[in-house]
Write a protein that holds these residues in place. Structure first.
Motif, PDB file in Angstrom:
ATOM      1  N   GLU A  39      15.561-128.953   0.525  1.00  0.00           N
ATOM      2  CA  GLU A  39      15.993-128.674   1.895  1.00  0.00           C
ATOM      3  C   GLU A  39      16.182-129.921   2.754  1.00  0.00           C
ATOM      4  O   GLU A  39      17.055-129.955   3.617  1.00  0.00           O
ATOM      5  N   LEU A  40      15.327-130.939   2.537  1.00  0.00           N
ATOM      6  CA  LEU A  40      15.304-132.096   3.435  1.00  0.00           C
ATOM      7  C   LEU A  40      15.616-133.414   2.744  1.00  0.00           C
ATOM      8  O   LEU A  40      15.741-134.444   3.408  1.00  0.00           O
ATOM      9  N   GLY A  41      15.682-133.412   1.421  1.00  0.00           N
ATOM     10  CA  GLY A  41      15.996-134.634   0.690  1.00  0.00           C
ATOM     11  C   GLY A  41      14.913-135.692   0.754  1.00  0.00           C
ATOM     12  O   GLY A  41      15.191-136.882   0.642  1.00  0.00           O
ATOM     13  N   CYS A  42      13.674-135.276   0.936  1.00  0.00           N
ATOM     14  CA  CYS A  42      12.575-136.249   0.957  1.00  0.00           C
ATOM     15  C   CYS A  42      11.360-135.644   0.266  1.00  0.00           C
ATOM     16  O   CYS A  42      11.403-134.512  -0.216  1.00  0.00           O
ATOM     17  N   GLY A  43      10.294-136.427   0.211  1.00  0.00           N
ATOM     18  CA  GLY A  43       9.089-135.983  -0.467  1.00  0.00           C
ATOM     19  C   GLY A  43       7.967-135.685   0.510  1.00  0.00           C
ATOM     20  O   GLY A  43       8.129-135.767   1.723  1.00  0.00           O
ATOM     21  N   ILE A  44       6.814-135.355  -0.072  1.00  0.00           N
ATOM     22  CA  ILE A  44       5.606-135.064   0.697  1.00  0.00           C
ATOM     23  C   ILE A  44       4.528-136.048   0.276  1.00  0.00           C
ATOM     24  O   ILE A  44       4.348-136.316  -0.910  1.00  0.00           O
ATOM     25  N   LYS A  45       3.822-136.582   1.245  1.00  0.00           N
ATOM     26  CA  LYS A  45       2.666-137.432   0.958  1.00  0.00           C
ATOM     27  C   LYS A  45       1.500-136.505   0.616  1.00  0.00           C
ATOM     28  O   LYS A  45       0.871-135.930   1.510  1.00  0.00           O
ATOM     29  N   ARG A  46       1.261-136.318  -0.698  1.00  0.00           N
ATOM     30  CA  ARG A  46       0.261-135.349  -1.169  1.00  0.00           C
ATOM     31  C   ARG A  46      -1.117-135.545  -0.534  1.00  0.00           C
ATOM     32  O   ARG A  46      -1.797-134.567  -0.225  1.00  0.00           O
ATOM     33  N   THR A  47      -1.524-136.799  -0.359  1.00  0.00           N
ATOM     34  CA  THR A  47      -2.860-137.070   0.178  1.00  0.00           C
ATOM     35  C   THR A  47      -2.992-136.664   1.648  1.00  0.00           C
ATOM     36  O   THR A  47      -4.098-136.590   2.160  1.00  0.00           O
ATOM     37  N   SER A  48      -1.872-136.391   2.313  1.00  0.00           N
ATOM     38  CA  SER A  48      -1.918-136.003   3.727  1.00  0.00           C
ATOM     39  C   SER A  48      -2.047-134.497   3.919  1.00  0.00           C
ATOM     40  O   SER A  48      -2.294-134.033   5.036  1.00  0.00           O
ATOM     41  N   LEU A  49      -1.883-133.715   2.855  1.00  0.00           N
ATOM     42  CA  LEU A  49      -1.822-132.255   2.996  1.00  0.00           C
ATOM     43  C   LEU A  49      -3.184-131.635   3.300  1.00  0.00           C
ATOM     44  O   LEU A  49      -4.180-131.942   2.660  1.00  0.00           O
ATOM     45  N   ASN A  50      -3.170-130.759   4.291  1.00  0.00           N
ATOM     46  CA  ASN A  50      -4.348-129.973   4.652  1.00  0.00           C
ATOM     47  C   ASN A  50      -3.927-128.530   4.825  1.00  0.00           C
ATOM     48  O   ASN A  50      -2.979-128.248   5.560  1.00  0.00           O
ATOM     49  N   TYR A  51      -4.650-127.615   4.159  1.00  0.00           N
ATOM     50  CA  TYR A  51      -4.366-126.195   4.291  1.00  0.00           C
ATOM     51  C   TYR A  51      -4.827-125.723   5.669  1.00  0.00           C
ATOM     52  O   TYR A  51      -5.943-126.004   6.088  1.00  0.00           O
ATOM     53  N   SER A  52      -3.959-125.008   6.372  1.00  0.00           N
ATOM     54  CA  SER A  52      -4.255-124.569   7.733  1.00  0.00           C
ATOM     55  C   SER A  52      -4.516-123.076   7.838  1.00  0.00           C
ATOM     56  O   SER A  52      -4.998-122.610   8.859  1.00  0.00           O
ATOM     57  N   GLY A  53      -4.165-122.304   6.818  1.00  0.00           N
ATOM     58  CA  GLY A  53      -4.402-120.864   6.864  1.00  0.00           C
ATOM     59  C   GLY A  53      -3.167-120.074   6.476  1.00  0.00           C
ATOM     60  O   GLY A  53      -2.103-120.631   6.213  1.00  0.00           O
ATOM     61  N   CYS A  54      -3.336-118.758   6.449  1.00  0.00           N
ATOM     62  CA  CYS A  54      -2.234-117.853   6.128  1.00  0.00           C
ATOM     63  C   CYS A  54      -1.899-117.048   7.379  1.00  0.00           C
ATOM     64  O   CYS A  54      -2.795-116.500   8.028  1.00  0.00           O
ATOM     65  N   PHE A  55      -0.627-116.997   7.718  1.00  0.00           N
ATOM     66  CA  PHE A  55      -0.155-116.343   8.925  1.00  0.00           C
ATOM     67  C   PHE A  55       0.881-115.292   8.545  1.00  0.00           C
ATOM     68  O   PHE A  55       1.829-115.589   7.820  1.00  0.00           O
ATOM     69  N   SER A  56       0.710-114.063   9.029  1.00  0.00           N
ATOM     70  CA  SER A  56       1.625-112.976   8.698  1.00  0.00           C
ATOM     71  C   SER A  56       2.247-112.389   9.956  1.00  0.00           C
ATOM     72  O   SER A  56       1.588-112.267  10.990  1.00  0.00           O
ATOM     73  N   ARG A  90       1.655-119.294   3.869  1.00  0.00           N
ATOM     74  CA  ARG A  90       0.513-120.174   3.590  1.00  0.00           C
ATOM     75  C   ARG A  90       0.905-121.537   4.139  1.00  0.00           C
ATOM     76  O   ARG A  90       1.802-122.192   3.608  1.00  0.00           O
ATOM     77  N   LEU A  91       0.233-121.951   5.202  1.00  0.00           N
ATOM     78  CA  LEU A  91       0.630-123.128   5.968  1.00  0.00           C
ATOM     79  C   LEU A  91      -0.185-124.362   5.604  1.00  0.00           C
ATOM     80  O   LEU A  91      -1.414-124.327   5.565  1.00  0.00           O
ATOM     81  N   TYR A  92       0.540-125.459   5.369  1.00  0.00           N
ATOM     82  CA  TYR A  92      -0.057-126.772   5.148  1.00  0.00           C
ATOM     83  C   TYR A  92       0.458-127.713   6.224  1.00  0.00           C
ATOM     84  O   TYR A  92       1.617-127.632   6.634  1.00  0.00           O
ATOM     85  N   ILE A  93      -0.414-128.603   6.664  1.00  0.00           N
ATOM     86  CA  ILE A  93      -0.018-129.662   7.588  1.00  0.00           C
ATOM     87  C   ILE A  93       0.026-130.934   6.764  1.00  0.00           C
ATOM     88  O   ILE A  93      -0.896-131.211   5.979  1.00  0.00           O
ATOM     89  N   GLY A  94       1.096-131.711   6.922  1.00  0.00           N
ATOM     90  CA  GLY A  94       1.211-132.921   6.125  1.00  0.00           C
ATOM     91  C   GLY A  94       2.330-133.823   6.589  1.00  0.00           C
ATOM     92  O   GLY A  94       3.031-133.529   7.561  1.00  0.00           O
ATOM     93  N   GLU A  95       2.482-134.923   5.860  1.00  0.00           N
ATOM     94  CA  GLU A  95       3.478-135.946   6.195  1.00  0.00           C
ATOM     95  C   GLU A  95       4.561-135.992   5.122  1.00  0.00           C
ATOM     96  O   GLU A  95       4.301-135.726   3.950  1.00  0.00           O
ATOM     97  N   LEU A  96       5.750-136.383   5.544  1.00  0.00           N
ATOM     98  CA  LEU A  96       6.874-136.558   4.636  1.00  0.00           C
ATOM     99  C   LEU A  96       6.969-138.009   4.197  1.00  0.00           C
ATOM    100  O   LEU A  96       6.501-138.913   4.893  1.00  0.00           O
ATOM    101  N   THR A  97       7.594-138.233   3.046  1.00  0.00           N
ATOM    102  CA  THR A  97       7.990-139.575   2.637  1.00  0.00           C
ATOM    103  C   THR A  97       9.510-139.582   2.663  1.00  0.00           C
ATOM    104  O   THR A  97      10.147-138.701   2.088  1.00  0.00           O
ATOM    105  N   GLY A  98      10.078-140.525   3.368  1.00  0.00           N
ATOM    106  CA  GLY A  98      11.525-140.562   3.540  1.00  0.00           C
ATOM    107  C   GLY A  98      11.932-139.918   4.855  1.00  0.00           C
ATOM    108  O   GLY A  98      11.097-139.413   5.606  1.00  0.00           O
ATOM    109  N   THR A  99      13.212-139.954   5.112  1.00  0.00           N
ATOM    110  CA  THR A  99      13.759-139.414   6.355  1.00  0.00           C
ATOM    111  C   THR A  99      14.405-138.062   6.085  1.00  0.00           C
ATOM    112  O   THR A  99      15.318-137.969   5.260  1.00  0.00           O
ATOM    113  N   PRO A 100      13.950-137.005   6.776  1.00  0.00           N
ATOM    114  CA  PRO A 100      14.520-135.680   6.520  1.00  0.00           C
ATOM    115  C   PRO A 100      15.970-135.566   6.998  1.00  0.00           C
ATOM    116  O   PRO A 100      16.313-136.060   8.076  1.00  0.00           O
TER     117      PRO A 100
END
Length: 140
Positions: free
Chosen positions: A52-69, A83-93
């Motif tokens: 979708e964005l042509g970039c990656g995810i910084k795996r070490t930045s990911l934190n699970y925030s919960g499930c929202f319905s 299922r929501l994660y908060i995290g950082e991208l690598t590269g420019t989206p």
């Protein structure tokens, strides 16, 4: 009523969240998508963000925030569980694949009808409560 499971990524910066709009869609949604067979949440996020964005995810930045319905955006009698994660991208989206536009949307502005119901009703209010410094002080 049918339910769709999605894995979403909240990328936060200076009191804003990165949202996307699918080609032909009316609503802003989170980057991410449905898991394919055999994928865990992180694999799903990596694949979807790359597509979708042509970039990656910084795996070490990911934190699970919960499930929202909530009701699925534009799908009538369908619920979505995110299922929501908060995290950082690598590269420019950049918008790719089915994504037509990107928007850095203010976390506090959760009342817009352009937002998917899960964002408007629960995800953005939850992020605003959990990250008051990033909202009020621009992430500094």
């Amino acid at each position: 009523m049918r339910t769709i499971l999605k894995v979403g990524l909240a990328v936060l910066s200076e009191g804003r969240i990165l949202l996307v709009r699918k080609r032909g869609g009316d609503h802003l949604i989170l980057p991410g998508g449905k898991p394919e067979e055999g994928e865990n949440d992180i694999d799903t996020l990596e694949r979807e963000v790359c597509e979708e964005l042509g970039c990656g995810i910084k795996r070490t930045s990911l934190n699970y925030s919960g499930c929202f319905s909530d009701r699925a955006a534009g799908l009538g009698e369908t619920l979505v569980s995110v299922r929501l994660y908060i995290g950082e991208l690598t590269g420019t989206p950049q918008p790719r694949a089915e994504i037509e536009a990107l928007d850095w949307y203010p976390i506090q502005a959760s009342d817009s009808p352009l937002l998917a119901p899960s964002l408007r009703n629960s995800i953005l209010p939850s992020l605003a409560r959990a990250n008051p410094c990033s909202v009020e002080e621009g992430g500094k």
